[in-house]
Design a protein around this motif. Structure first.
Motif, PDB file in Angstrom:
ATOM      1  N   MET A 105       0.811  -1.110  -0.018  1.00 10.96           N
ATOM      2  CA  MET A 105      -0.108  -0.133   0.150  1.00 10.96           C
ATOM      3  C   MET A 105       0.890   1.279   0.110  1.00 10.96           C
ATOM      4  O   MET A 105       0.605   2.284  -0.707  1.00 10.96           O
ATOM      5  N   PHE A 116      11.429  10.036   1.035  1.00  5.97           N
ATOM      6  CA  PHE A 116      10.827   9.771   2.557  1.00  5.97           C
ATOM      7  C   PHE A 116      11.395   8.654   3.129  1.00  5.97           C
ATOM      8  O   PHE A 116      10.903   7.860   3.755  1.00  5.97           O
TER       9      PHE A 116
ATOM     10  N   LEU B 123       4.369  14.025   2.288  1.00  8.01           N
ATOM     11  CA  LEU B 123       3.683  12.657   1.985  1.00  8.01           C
ATOM     12  C   LEU B 123       2.162  12.562   1.393  1.00  8.01           C
ATOM     13  O   LEU B 123       1.728  11.979   0.823  1.00  8.01           O
ATOM     14  N   ASP B 126       1.625  13.138  -1.840  1.00  4.83           N
ATOM     15  CA  ASP B 126       1.988  12.000  -3.068  1.00  4.83           C
ATOM     16  C   ASP B 126       1.044  11.567  -3.749  1.00  4.83           C
ATOM     17  O   ASP B 126       0.129  11.359  -3.124  1.00  4.83           O
ATOM     18  N   PRO B 127       1.332  11.475  -5.154  1.00  7.40           N
ATOM     19  CA  PRO B 127       0.470  11.002  -6.061  1.00  7.40           C
ATOM     20  C   PRO B 127      -0.315   9.336  -5.532  1.00  7.40           C
ATOM     21  O   PRO B 127      -1.300   9.016  -5.702  1.00  7.40           O
ATOM     22  N   ASN B 128       0.689   8.901  -4.640  1.00  2.55           N
ATOM     23  CA  ASN B 128       0.009   7.474  -4.384  1.00  2.55           C
ATOM     24  C   ASN B 128      -0.876   7.479  -3.313  1.00  2.55           C
ATOM     25  O   ASN B 128      -0.803   8.064  -1.904  1.00  2.55           O
ATOM     26  N   TYR B 129      -2.107   7.036  -3.324  1.00  2.00           N
ATOM     27  CA  TYR B 129      -3.492   6.883  -2.645  1.00  2.00           C
ATOM     28  C   TYR B 129      -2.884   6.434  -1.453  1.00  2.00           C
ATOM     29  O   TYR B 129      -3.205   6.855  -0.200  1.00  2.00           O
ATOM     30  N   GLY B 130      -2.166   5.186  -1.239  1.00  2.00           N
ATOM     31  CA  GLY B 130      -1.760   4.434  -0.081  1.00  2.00           C
ATOM     32  C   GLY B 130      -1.041   5.377   0.854  1.00  2.00           C
ATOM     33  O   GLY B 130      -1.189   5.152   2.011  1.00  2.00           O
ATOM     34  N   ARG B 131       0.005   5.923   0.158  1.00  2.00           N
ATOM     35  CA  ARG B 131       0.891   6.789   0.950  1.00  2.00           C
ATOM     36  C   ARG B 131       0.011   7.986   1.602  1.00  2.00           C
ATOM     37  O   ARG B 131       0.391   8.373   2.875  1.00  2.00           O
ATOM     38  N   LYS B 132      -0.568   8.426   0.647  1.00  2.00           N
ATOM     39  CA  LYS B 132      -1.480   9.472   1.325  1.00  2.00           C
ATOM     40  C   LYS B 132      -2.364   9.236   2.479  1.00  2.00           C
ATOM     41  O   LYS B 132      -2.427   9.760   3.399  1.00  2.00           O
ATOM     42  N   THR B 133      -2.925   8.099   2.362  1.00  2.00           N
ATOM     43  CA  THR B 133      -3.773   7.484   3.506  1.00  2.00           C
ATOM     44  C   THR B 133      -2.935   7.296   4.897  1.00  2.00           C
ATOM     45  O   THR B 133      -3.323   7.726   5.819  1.00  2.00           O
ATOM     46  N   PHE B 134      -1.806   6.728   4.302  1.00  2.00           N
ATOM     47  CA  PHE B 134      -0.776   6.681   5.600  1.00  2.00           C
ATOM     48  C   PHE B 134      -0.524   7.809   6.259  1.00  2.00           C
ATOM     49  O   PHE B 134      -0.765   8.027   7.534  1.00  2.00           O
ATOM     50  N   GLU B 136      -2.120  10.452   6.244  1.00  2.00           N
ATOM     51  CA  GLU B 136      -3.199  11.316   6.797  1.00  2.00           C
ATOM     52  C   GLU B 136      -3.807  10.591   8.168  1.00  2.00           C
ATOM     53  O   GLU B 136      -3.872  11.251   9.193  1.00  2.00           O
ATOM     54  N   THR B 137      -3.600   9.175   8.022  1.00  2.00           N
ATOM     55  CA  THR B 137      -3.798   8.581   9.359  1.00  2.00           C
ATOM     56  C   THR B 137      -2.938   9.001  10.444  1.00  2.00           C
ATOM     57  O   THR B 137      -3.311   9.217  11.606  1.00  2.00           O
TER      58      THR B 137
END
Lengths: 511, 1183
Positions: A105, A116, B123, B126-134, B136-137
């Motif tokens: 993910m 990063f 981060l 970042d265009p990667n959705y998973g990274r963005k979610t991480f 944000e979380t």
């Protein structure tokens, strides 16, 4: 002021099962202090068997509700069967198939190259190798630290956006989850952090930040076959449920409870024993009394400080709730719910189902039936969707639910009613798909023997003056006809609700 | 009241249904009361629903241990193996690693990075959705965590906004934590980093705070006392630190704790410096509290260590004398580094002595303790050790291998060991081994005792390192040769014997002591297990070669004189599979003083005969037979010394392994050599010319046979039981050699090498420098060119490697076998002008004719002793009439004597032996000689055999054209004994005896009846005469160098022709091929001469000498029938032709007379007639 809507977040397998019990309670006509209950189902496990059953049950409920009450103001016909509106659940399936693993993910391997490196280091600090490489397809399998990140995706979903867009200031939020699993355990704190995050930037964030929010944390009440874990056939090890719960409870105590206005805890030392499967279609655990109490907590929450609109209207910090029963019995009956406002409704609903499954069809077919003639019920009414849904709900949902509550898997069974009249009980227990209708055979002379724990009063009189559904209904039919309720279904619904209440009042003395 | 549905048992609640409360029913107290169905064992706890779960685990761990802490029994909670203990220990390890950063010099290994929350802002985009979610979380949770009121109280805003990430060897191991200071990663942590305290590898076990170094304990207490922010934010850690004080017993520490509240940790922390890693100044709580640590001062500690009272005193010159330490010493008044050695300091010996850090310090400095020097278990032998040869301390215990580890000698000398080691036997049977290690304490009189008690108990019952098990070992051990000499070039080869039973396995390490260096020299060696486990004999025989000699006879042998292979210590490791343990120990062979070598003259001569061999040595006035020990001083110098002690009244065999173990005794005889070989021993020269080769040594594939490892001379052959099927005994080793028969060359080389090595050792033991020794070897005149080259090659190689250098090659002499004996005669009357010596060996007979002591004509032929007994059958090596008759007789004679029967069987079953070896064995028994003497039938063959030699000798003499026929004929060689049998007694010159027969033959050949009677001269020890004569006459031989070779003459066998083979100008040398041509008459002429001989024998000689009366020949024989049988000229021609054809395979030029081919064939054939019914055809009255 309009009633609040309740956004009910049912997270993980336990959430779905609690929702099922809630549907039964609402079908029984228990009043819910809400305009509408909007189930928000969150699960990573799209094939979850419990969820599928729940979805079907709500569909049936809604067809009955809509055919009976469509267009009727919310404050009318209160207390009748199937009265409270339940919205079609918004399902937020966070499919693990989309991600593979937590590491995938994040596209972990290229984190450093993308500048990063330090975050990569932090990620390594926070998650061990098995966390990072755990397949997410079947939930988080007892690793809510992983779930807490993955479930964040639900916040980005269309359904969640609809929730934020529709949210009104007076609306309430309730979260149902288990503390010891994966999805539910992770989802609850994540949702709370999102709801209370002032910088979330979501629609109506101010309303949501300040909403009255409650939640039920279901503590361990079942265990699964540890052998399967030991043989590597399943990733769920229930021998660690309590240990994990203790760790999570510490987090709730310190970090989560301050975010809530009402926190309901229910658990049991008498554990049920379930098969061990990592989610998927096999996960169809029988309904449990604990889930019923959790369902009751939702209605309890709606009644909590009913005048308050936002958390600022509350003059106290978090309230905590726990559930009491009459005594610590292995088999609970209605007697153990003594003084409980739900008791009478459950009793009503049982006689309702008894009538629907055993007597109603022949009454509808009887040309001489007074209430039928009075209400001008069409001749083929028994073949129309309303009755078919009633019968289906009763035979495929209600009686099955009763059987499940009394399952041998439970070390604390709930047996409010005599189930010996279900002639295909054994087949029903084996039918994990839930499509087999219950066969119920009750003679009119047996009607006083349906309830366990709470005896029917005036037994002698009962023999002389046995319960007569049709007679009671026929007596009511004239007045109902006068009300000009607008639809046959609504008239029949009211007749059944009022008539059965009359019968129960005549034959049972409830404290 | 109602029953509450709760995780806690038996809870009540006011009403049925949901009850409301303002108190959290699952607060910390209630959580602790929940019965955990797991209990305090290893459980991965990842159930905290937060990305920061890992941080919570550590706080949970401290919290759990704190809650269960009982001041009455503090250790019970603080020590454990649970997950909680693990997390706590790992957290403390990170504190300690940072605290020790300077003192452990971790600059190269430990790095840090600071993570800032602002990195999430990037981060999130970042265009990667998973990274963005991480991102944000994390961001959401951090916001929530930062709101914890504890941080606000402590004045720490944004506690979760920054994390210090800690890397060891570029792998992340930990990070800072706003709730416990530090937490580690959830995966396995490396244990490669050693702490200074007890050299404990960090993360290797779960260690509570109070079990860590005093300095670190003080640091943690002071840090949390001084900084209240830590006490508030890391509340559980703080409580834990305080709880640990309950376990500290030292009054000094208790006083320190008491004082801590007054000075608030200032005193302790003031001596420390801020810790800076890379560019990061380390702190706790995002810069709120600086992290400090002590500064490193290695130089100071090194000086302290060198001056420590615990530094050893040794005879060795060492740069850093190690400290001798034990865990319980009671030396509080001694100075360790800057104070006494802390009580109960654990000594971790995992790492090599030289790379250890000092206990309680971080300085690398050697220290030693008992387990470094004393073996865990003690090997007990079934015999007492020969203390005069292998050192053992005085005392009752004499049957052990010293349980000292080789590491001892890196710090001490053998002489030190003799001072320090004490071994005592307890009344209960245990053995106490004690090393008194001298140290600098007590004004250099101090001693640290390393001690262990060994008891005869199973290894698995040993539960205390102060004890070890006494384990019986089957090891026997020997060293050959057991001496060192002053010229190290001659300390060039040692062979070590080590046998053990199959339940053991053994390894040896040979060390030479270096007094000035910790490192002793390890001597390279090669071990060969000749009898191996899989052979099923129940024991294993090992031979270990330590040598400067390498290579092989095929490719060339080298010797590296720069190497020193002498050794002082043998470290032995025995794996005992039965007792499931490993025994380690040492042997100190005491080879006495180095033998000084002088350049005084000495001589050694080797007579390698076909059947028997003899070696003579002259180191003083007398010529002696080769011996492997000083015969006058049996207990003194012996070349082979065994570990076991012989009895005080030792018999010869007591020096061997037989008395220790019969099976070992057999193995030693079959595979090695006896301890004592010499005239007073059972084993003495002459010996049989045979060699034993390991049965599974693949001769064809092997480039060399390793002498005394896989090939050896079996000295016990014919005397003692050997091992059929496990060794192959080869005879006829001298004549089998040919350049295309490499296995035969290797066997011959091994045989000669062993004799040469033994002989050389004899010289060394006598103090003679071998390079000044005259080395003589003997060759038969009839030796073919190819054989001569091979023999020369072997002897040159052996001389060069065992006796001297290339420049001493003139000291290597070869002499004709038949010439040398002449010089051994003590004939004060002289031998006359003309003298003939006939040397009858096993395989060849040499004849030399002297004129004024100078060889004028010499000859040699392959017809000698064996000619009577050998089998000419290709399929049956025992096919001979003598064998047929006398094997039965001897078996009857041996009846009941198992040993003799076994030896007989051994010979018959051996693939490498033949009828001549069996007959040689029979000759060892007088009864056989007596029987032969009295055997009137077989006497015929003896008479024919002897007469043929004399007949040919006479013809040879005649062809030599000497001016006078000699009066004396010397007869030497073992075959000469056959003349005595023929003669019927030792006196060959008796009336009508052998001399008379010889005279008759000479008269016949010379056709001169006026010849004087001949006198036959025979030595008492005919075999010795060659070797001794070689030494005695060496100068003579050298003066007439090659005289015999130049005079070498072959009498063709026709009685008419002879050839001087090596004479100058002899161009047309006779060739075998020419005899096969039809126009050539040689075969016919020789056949005629042989026929004449037989005719003469069965007519004139038979009658005139009255052979039946004078030599005991069977009177029943019909001489005419016999003559007809033997004198068949056609048969004789066929035999000669066949032999010539065979010769052509190897030889082109004539190299011996053709006369004896038919004689040999007839003797063989008739021997079989004699034992068959056909003999009657040759008996009866004359027609």
């Amino acid at each position: 002021m309009s009633k609040p809507k309740l956004y009910l977040f049912a997270v993980g397998g336990t959430g779905s099962r609690v929702l099922k019990s809630l549907v039964m309670l609402l079908a029984s006509g228990i009043k819910a202090n809400t305009e509408k209950i909007i189930p928000m189902i969150i699960d990573t496990d799209i094939n979850n068997g419990d969820m599928e059953k729940c979805r079907n049950m709500i569909k049936k409920y809604n067809r009955i509700h809509d055919s009976t009450y469509k267009g009727i103001p919310v404050d009318q016909d209160l207390g009748q069967f199937f009265r409270t509106p339940i919205a079609t659940p918004k399902e937020m399936n966070v499919s693990g198939n989309d991600y593979g693993t937590l590491q995938d993910m994040l596209q972990y391997n290229s984190l450093g190259a993308r500048g990063f490196k330090k975050t990569k280091g932090l990620f390594d600090l926070l998650y061990n190798e098995s966390n990072k490489k755990m397949p997410l397809e079947k939930g988080f399998l007892g690793n809510p630290n992983v779930g807490s990140v993955v479930l964040k995706h639900v916040v980005e979903s269309q359904q969640f956006r609809e929730f934020t867009q529709d949210f009104r200031q007076e609306d309430r939020i309730f979260v149902i989850s288990s503390i010891f699993g994966g999805t539910g355990a992770a989802g609850f704190p994540l949702l709370m952090n999102v709801f209370r995050n002032p910088q979330s930037g979501m629609n109506n964030s101010n309303f949501i930040n300040n909403a009255i929010i409650g939640g039920t944390s279901v503590l361990p009440y079942f265990q699964v076959d540890v052998e399967k874990f030991n043989n590597n056939e399943s990733a769920i090890n229930s021998s660690t449920f309590i240990t994990k719960t203790k760790a999570a409870l510490q987090y709730y105590n310190r970090n989560l409870s301050p975010l809530l206005n009402s926190l309901f805890y229910v658990g049991d030392t008498r554990h049920s024993n379930y098969d061990n499967c990592d989610g998927g279609t096999e996960q169809k655990n029988p309904a449990n009394f604990i889930e019923l109490t959790a369902a009751m907590s939702i209605l309890e929450f709606l009644d909590y400080e009913p005048a308050a609109t936002t958390k600022n209207d509350l003059n106290q910090p978090t309230r905590f709730f726990e559930y009491g029963i009459e005594s610590d019995a292995a088999t609970l009956t209605l007697e153990h719910l003594k003084s409980n406002s739900y008791l009478k409704k459950l009793l009503n609903f049982h006689y309702f189902n008894t009538y629907v499954t055993n007597f109603m069809e022949s009454s509808l077919q009887s040309r001489t039936m007074a209430w039928r003639r009075e209400l001008k019920i069409p001749s083929n009414f028994e073949k129309q969707p309303y009755f078919k849904d009633l019968k289906s709900f009763s035979r495929q949902c209600y009686y099955r639910w009763l059987i499940e509550l009394n399952s041998d898997n439970h070390n604390r069974k709930f047996l409010p009613f005599n189930l010996s009249y279900i002639t295909n009980a054994n087949e029903l227990k084996k039918d994990t798909e839930g499509t087999l209708p219950a066969q119920v055979r009750i003679n009119k002379k047996d009607l006083h023997t349906l309830v366990t724990g709470v005896p029917a009063t005036k037994q002698k009189a009962l023999f002389k003056n046995p319960m007569s559904f049709d007679e009671t209904f026929s007596n009511l039919a004239k007045s109902i006809k006068k009300e000009q309720l607008g639809s046959t279904e609504r008239s029949v619904g009211k007749m059944l609700s009022n008539g059965i209440e009359t019968i129960i009042n005549q034959h049972f003395t409830l404290q | 009241m109602s029953h509450k549905l709760s995780l806690l048992r038996d809870q009540i609640i006011p009403a049925n249904g949901w009850n409301s409360s303002e108190f959290n029913p699952y607060n910390q107290e209630a959580i602790n009361e929940i019965t955990d169905n797991i209990g305090p064992i290893e459980v991965p706890v990842t159930s905290i629903p937060s990305p920061f779960a890992q941080l919570h685990l550590f706080e949970t761990a401290f919290s759990f241990i704190n809650k269960t802490f009982s001041p009455e029994r503090p250790e019970e909670t603080l020590i454990g193996e649970t997950t909680y203990h693990r997390y706590i220990s790992q957290c403390l390890d990170i504190f300690e690693i940072l605290f020790s950063y300077e003192t452990l010099s971790l600059q190269e290994r430990l790095t840090v990075e600071v993570w800032e929350k602002k990195e999430l802002d990037e981060l999130i985009r970042d265009p990667n959705y998973g990274r963005k979610t991480f991102a944000e979380t994390l961001s959401i949770f951090i916001t929530n965590y930062n709101q914890d009121p504890n941080f606000a109280i402590a004045g720490v805003p944004g506690a979760y906004d920054q994390f210090i990430l800690i890397y060891l060897d570029n792998m992340i191991i930990a990070g800072s934590s706003p709730s416990t200071g530090f937490c580690t990663i959830g995966d396995e942590l490396p244990t490669s980093l050693l702490g200074s305290f007890n050299s404990r590898p960090f993360f290797s076990n779960y260690l509570p705070l109070y079990d860590r170094s005093i300095a670190f304990q003080k640091f943690m207490n002071a840090l949390f006392t001084k900084h209240s922010e830590l006490a508030n934010c890391f509340e559980e850690v703080h409580t834990y630190i305080i709880n640990n004080r309950a376990c500290v017993q030292s009054p000094e520490m208790r006083a320190w704790f008491a004082d801590l509240e007054n000075n608030l940790g200032e005193t302790e922390l003031s001596s420390y410096n801020p810790l800076v890693i890379g560019n990061t100044t380390m702190s706790l709580l995002s810069g709120t509290v600086p992290f400090v640590c002590p500064e490193r001062s290695v130089i100071n500690e090194l000086a302290q260590a060198r001056n420590s009272h615990f530094a050893i005193r040794t005879s060795k010159s060492l740069e850093n004398s190690p400290l001798a330490l034990t865990e319980t010493m009671n030396k509080d008044h001694w100075n360790y580094l800057d104070g006494p050695f802390p009580d109960e300091t654990e000594l971790n010996t995992t790492y090599p002595i030289s790379s250890r850090t000092l206990p309680t310090s971080t300085t690398v400095y050697p220290w030693i303790t008992r387990d470094d020097f004393l073996s865990p278990h003690l090997a007990q032998l079934s015999y007492d050790v020969n203390r005069s040869k292998f050192w053992l301390p005085e005392g009752e215990v004499q049957n052990i291998i010293l349980p000292i580890k080789p590491a001892y000698f890196e710090y001490f000398t053998i002489n030190d060991l003799k001072e320090q080691l004490h071994i005592k036997k307890l009344k209960q049977g245990g053995i106490v081994v004690k090393l008194n290690i001298p140290v600098r304490g007590e004004n250099r009189r101090g001693v640290i005792k390393f001690e262990r008690t060994y008891n005869a108990v199973p290894v698995e019952t040993i539960d205390n390192p102060n004890n070890g098990a006494l384990i019986e070992s089957s090891l026997v051990f020997g060293v050959y040769p057991f001496f060192k000499v002053s010229d190290k070039r001659y300390n060039d080869r040692y062979k070590v014997l080590a046998y053990h039973r199959t339940f053991e396995e053994m390894r040896c390490l040979f060390l030479r002591e270096n007094l000035s260096d910790a490192r002793n020299t390890t001597i390279p060696n090669a071990i060969h297990s000749r009898t191996r486990k899989e052979e099923g004999l129940g024991y294993i025989t090992n031979y270990i070669d330590l040598t400067t000699i390498s290579g092989n006879i095929d490719d060339g042998i080298q010797k590296d004189d720069s190497l020193d292979i002498t050794f002082d210590i043998v470290a032995i490791t025995i794996d005992n599979n039965a007792a499931n343990c490993t025994l380690g120990g040492i042997l100190i062979p005491e080879m006495n003083e180095v033998i000084n070598l002088t350049s005084e003259a000495s001589s050694i001569s080797f007579d390698i005969g076909t059947s028997n061999s003899y070696v003579a040595v002259k180191t003083g006035g007398n010529i002696e037979s080769l011996a492997t020990f000083s015969e006058n001083q049996r207990d003194g110098l012996s070349d082979l010394v065994m570990l076991h002690k012989p009895k005080s009244d030792a018999a010869v065999t007591d020096y061997d392994l037989e008395p220790i173990d019969t099976l070992y005794g057999i193995a030693q005889r079959a595979e090695f050599l006896p301890s004592q070989i010499g005239n007073r021993s059972n084993h003495k020269f002459p010996i049989r010319s045979i060699i034993n080769v390991d049965n599974d040594t693949m001769n064809e594939e092997l480039s060399a046979l390793n002498t005394l490892s896989d090939a050896n001379i079996p000295f016990g052959f014919g005397q003692q039981q050997l091992r059929p099927n496990f060794d192959i005994t080869y005879s006829n080793i001298k004549w089998g050699v040919a350049k295309d028969n490499k296995p035969a060359i290797r066997r011959l080389f091994a045989f000669i090498e062993q004799l040469a090595w033994m002989g050389r050792n004899h010289l060394l033991r006598a103090g003679k420098n071998p390079s000044f020794s005259q080395v003589i070897w003997f060759k038969p005149l009839s030796m073919g060119e190819e054989q001569r080259i091979l023999f020369n090659l072997i002897w040159k190689a052996i001389h060069q490697n065992y006796f001297g250098r290339k420049e001493n090659i003139e000291n290597l002499t070869n002499i004709t076998e038949s010439w040398a004996p002449v010089k051994s005669y003590d004939n004060y009357l002289g031998t006359g002008r003309t003298y003939m010596n006939i040397d009858i060996g096993g395989g060849t007979t040499d004849i030399i004719l002297f004129d004024d002591e100078k060889p004028v004509s010499t000859t040699s032929f392959r017809f000698a002793g064996n000619g009577l007994f050998e089998s000419l059958s290709n399929s049956n090596h025992f096919d001979n009439g003598f064998v047929t008759k006398y094997e039965k007789e001897m078996r009857k004679n041996f009846k009941g004597d198992v040993l003799k029967e076994k030896i007989l069987e051994y010979i018959k079953e051996s693939n490498g032996l033949s009828s001549t070896d069996l007959i040689s064995y029979f000759f060892q028994h007088n009864v056989f000689s007596t029987s032969l003497t009295l055997d009137s039938e077989f006497k015929l063959l003896f008479l024919l055999h002897n007469s043929a030699i004399l007949y040919h000798a006479a013809q040879f003499l005649k062809l030599s054209k000497v001016e006078e026929v000699p009066k004396y004929i010397g007869v030497s060689g073992n075959g000469a004994r056959l003349l005595e049998i023929t003669n019927g007694g030792k006196d060959l010159n008796r009336n009508r005896g052998m001399a008379h027969l010889a005279t008759h033959i000479f008269k016949k050949v010379f056709q001169n009846n006026t010849l004087n009677p001949l006198t036959l001269q025979v030595l008492d020890s005919p075999k010795e005469s060659t070797a001794k004569g070689g030494i005695l006459g060496l100068s003579h031989f050298k003066n007439h160098k090659n005289a015999d070779w130049e005079a070498y003459t072959i009498a063709l066998g026709d009685g008419q022709n002879s050839y001087k083979v090596n004479a100058e100008g002899e161009k047309n040398k006779p060739r075998y091929a020419q005899y096969l041509k039809t126009e050539d008459n040689t075969i016919d002429d020789v056949a005629q001469n042989v026929t004449d001989f037989f005719d003469y024998f069965f007519t004139e000689l038979w009658n005139e000498l009255n052979l039946t009366s004078n030599f005991g020949l069977d009177k029943g024989f019909n001489s005419e029938k016999l003559r007809q049988y033997f004198s068949n000229k056609e048969t004789i021609q066929d035999i000669i032709r066949k032999e010539i054809n065979t010769k052509l395979f190897h030889e082109q030029e004539l190299n011996e007379t053709l006369f004896f081919y038919p004689i040999k064939a007839y003797l063989y054939d008739f021997s079989k007639v004699l034992v068959s019914g056909a003999i009657n055809d040759y008996k009866g009255a004359k027609q």
